[in-house]
Design a protein around this motif. Structure first.
Motif, PDB file in Angstrom:
ATOM      1  N   LEU A  52       0.996  -1.236   0.116  1.00 14.45           N
ATOM      2  CA  LEU A  52      -0.052  -0.036  -0.028  1.00 14.45           C
ATOM      3  C   LEU A  52       0.844   1.314  -0.024  1.00 14.45           C
ATOM      4  CD1 LEU A  52      -2.676  -1.063   2.580  1.00 14.45           C
ATOM      5  CD2 LEU A  52      -2.932  -1.516   0.130  1.00 14.45           C
ATOM      6  N   ASN A  53       2.059   1.100  -0.045  1.00 11.53           N
ATOM      7  CA  ASN A  53       3.129   2.157   0.077  1.00 11.53           C
ATOM      8  C   ASN A  53       4.195   2.199  -0.973  1.00 11.53           C
ATOM      9  OD1 ASN A  53       2.235   1.551   3.227  1.00 11.53           O
ATOM     10  ND2 ASN A  53       2.299   3.518   2.822  1.00 11.53           N
ATOM     11  N   PHE A  54       4.576   3.589  -1.277  1.00 17.01           N
ATOM     12  CA  PHE A  54       6.038   3.749  -1.860  1.00 17.01           C
ATOM     13  C   PHE A  54       6.841   4.126  -0.594  1.00 17.01           C
ATOM     14  CE2 PHE A  54       3.298   5.411  -5.293  1.00 17.01           C
ATOM     15  CZ  PHE A  54       3.395   4.142  -5.962  1.00 17.01           C
ATOM     16  N   GLY A  55       8.347   4.096  -0.881  1.00 18.10           N
ATOM     17  CA  GLY A  55       9.229   4.644   0.180  1.00 18.10           C
ATOM     18  C   GLY A  55      10.390   5.265  -0.329  1.00 18.10           C
ATOM     19  N   LEU A  56      11.061   5.816   0.531  1.00 19.13           N
ATOM     20  CA  LEU A  56      12.476   6.445   0.244  1.00 19.13           C
ATOM     21  C   LEU A  56      13.138   6.092   1.523  1.00 19.13           C
ATOM     22  CD1 LEU A  56      11.274  10.303  -0.568  1.00 19.13           C
ATOM     23  CD2 LEU A  56      11.995   8.337  -2.248  1.00 19.13           C
ATOM     24  N   VAL A  65      18.448  11.580   2.822  1.00 25.40           N
ATOM     25  CA  VAL A  65      17.335  10.478   2.012  1.00 25.40           C
ATOM     26  C   VAL A  65      17.833  10.665   0.732  1.00 25.40           C
ATOM     27  CG1 VAL A  65      14.910  10.698   1.401  1.00 25.40           C
ATOM     28  CG2 VAL A  65      15.671  11.600   3.780  1.00 25.40           C
ATOM     29  N   ASP A  66      17.463   9.092   0.123  1.00 26.71           N
ATOM     30  CA  ASP A  66      17.891   8.916  -1.187  1.00 26.71           C
ATOM     31  C   ASP A  66      16.289   9.127  -2.014  1.00 26.71           C
ATOM     32  OD1 ASP A  66      18.441   8.043  -3.529  1.00 26.71           O
ATOM     33  OD2 ASP A  66      18.580   5.889  -3.281  1.00 26.71           O
ATOM     34  N   MET A  67      16.303  10.324  -2.719  1.00 29.11           N
ATOM     35  CA  MET A  67      15.137  10.762  -3.264  1.00 29.11           C
ATOM     36  C   MET A  67      15.154  10.492  -4.716  1.00 29.11           C
ATOM     37  SD  MET A  67      14.555  14.679  -1.534  1.00 29.11           S
ATOM     38  CE  MET A  67      16.263  15.205  -1.853  1.00 29.11           C
ATOM     39  N   ALA A  84      12.886   3.941   6.294  1.00 31.40           N
ATOM     40  CA  ALA A  84      12.103   4.115   5.262  1.00 31.40           C
ATOM     41  C   ALA A  84      10.978   5.175   5.440  1.00 31.40           C
ATOM     42  CB  ALA A  84      11.609   2.756   4.535  1.00 31.40           C
ATOM     43  N   ILE A  85      10.903   6.062   4.661  1.00 34.90           N
ATOM     44  CA  ILE A  85       9.725   7.217   4.725  1.00 34.90           C
ATOM     45  C   ILE A  85       8.837   6.848   3.747  1.00 34.90           C
ATOM     46  CG2 ILE A  85       9.261   9.558   4.438  1.00 34.90           C
ATOM     47  CD1 ILE A  85      12.154  10.320   4.787  1.00 34.90           C
ATOM     48  N   LEU A  86       7.716   6.292   4.172  1.00 34.04           N
ATOM     49  CA  LEU A  86       6.630   5.878   3.218  1.00 34.04           C
ATOM     50  C   LEU A  86       5.627   6.764   2.889  1.00 34.04           C
ATOM     51  CD1 LEU A  86       5.822   2.388   5.658  1.00 34.04           C
ATOM     52  CD2 LEU A  86       7.312   2.922   3.764  1.00 34.04           C
ATOM     53  N   PHE A  87       5.094   6.315   1.579  1.00 41.04           N
ATOM     54  CA  PHE A  87       4.048   7.387   0.986  1.00 41.04           C
ATOM     55  C   PHE A  87       2.984   6.449   0.427  1.00 41.04           C
ATOM     56  CE2 PHE A  87       7.855   9.785   0.850  1.00 41.04           C
ATOM     57  CZ  PHE A  87       7.437  10.877   1.064  1.00 41.04           C
TER      58      PHE A  87
END
Length: 358
Positions: A52-56, A65-67, A84-87
């Protein structure tokens, strides 16, 4: 430098092995601690991104942060110092309404604006948006993780401005156009911040009480006018239908009368033809009898004899009929026998004529 190399290459296991029980105990404890730390750190270095997510990927030590490389669904080994930063990659909803929304949707106040005529209006609006995997890096770079708050602010501003492009009466009279204007404003607000406006629903409209009462009265009058126009149209159509029905009924009566007349003519003509053919057959039969039946095989029957012959033939067809003989005071046995034979049809033609003369 050469001395260090000499010392390092000349070191043996006996040189570093503990010599006393205390040193052995200390060495064992250190080994166990290192082993436990390794067992704990290796699993902690795996990061899971759900479907349900994307991640950085984010370095927990440096905060970098690897953008450039967004992560999709799966498990990644980034090290125990990383996170991981989730979107979300599913539809997200923003709702402007006084009603309490479903779980996972922020409870925001109703959308306020003014229409083209300057009237204050209150709108209940729901917006659905999507984030793209290729845009999550730009989203984090511009807004960090506070992107939804910025979306709410931009949507409120753009949708309020969009209200200036239509009159509130259009919401009832041309609802599709009003929704199209609001949808365009939604797309303008979200595209600017790397999101896609998936859909917009305008499901509630309110005015200030004095304007709303006036608008309701106006709409009621217009509906009453349309009702009367439709009633008039209904009356006209019904009258035209009655005219057509009367025409059909008249045509039906004419067709039925014509059919009855044709039937009568056909029947009477058939009867006349049948009678004519019957009379022609009788005349032909009489002609045949006249030419065939002769008295003493020489003399043809005259008209009186031919009539008597017809009477006798008619009597011969009625075998069960009782006869009354007139003009004979005394009936002898031979004459009675001949009459009986004549009635039964066993008497010849010449004998029949003889009996008729008696």
């Amino acid at each position: 430098m050469g001395l260090c190399e000499k010392i390092s290459w000349s070191t043996t296991v006996e040189d570093i092995a503990p010599e006393t029980p205390g040193q052995a105990c200390c060495c064992c404890c250190c080994s166990i601690c290192w082993f436990i730390l390794i067992i704990l750190m290796i699993p902690a270095g795996f990061i899971e991104v759900t479907r349900l997510n994307f991640g950085l990927a984010k370095n927990g030590v440096s905060g970098v942060v690897d953008m450039e490389s967004p992560m999709s669904e799966g498990r990644y080994y980034l090290g125990f110092w990383s996170a991981a930063i989730l979107f979300p990659n599913t539809l997200q909803t923003i709702e402007f309404s006084e009603e309490k929304p479903e779980d996972g949707v922020q409870h925001l106040s109703v959308l306020r604006g003014r229409d083209r005529d300057g009237k204050r209006i209150y709108l209940d609006v729901s917006v659905q948006y999507l984030l793209s995997k290729n845009k999550v890096g730009a989203i984090y770079q511009d807004m960090l993780t506070f992107y939804e708050d910025i979306y709410i602010s931009e949507l409120r501003d753009e949708l309020s401005k969009a209200c200036n492009y239509f009159a509130i009466a259009d919401a009832w009279e041309n609802y599709t156009n009003v929704v199209s204007i609001m949808q365009s404003a939604c797309e303008t607000a979200l595209t600017r911040y790397h999101a896609t406006c998936w859909g917009l629903q305008l499901w509630g409209i309110r005015l200030e009480s004095k304007y709303e009462s006036a608008l309701i009265r106006t709409q009621v009058r217009k509906q009453a006018q349309r009702t009367e126009q439709n009633r008039k149209l209904h009356t006209v159509v019904r009258a035209q239908t009655e005219v057509l029905l009367a025409s059909y009924r008249r045509n039906k009566t004419v067709i039925e009368a014509q059919g009855e007349a044709d039937r009568y003519l056909i029947e009477e003509e058939a009867k006349a033809r049948a009678e004519k053919k019957w009379m022609d057959a009788q005349a032909e039969a009489l002609e045949i009898v006249k030419n065939t039946v002769k008295i003493k095989n020489e003399t043809e029957m005259n008209a009186e004899q031919l009539i008597k012959y017809q009477k006798l033939v008619m009597l011969s067809n009625k075998s069960d009929t009782n006869f009354i003989v007139k003009g004979i005071s005394s009936l002898d046995v031979s004459t009675a026998r001949e009459i009986k034979q004549l009635a039964q049809g066993s008497l010849s033609g010449s004998d029949s004529l003889a009996v008729g003369e008696k």
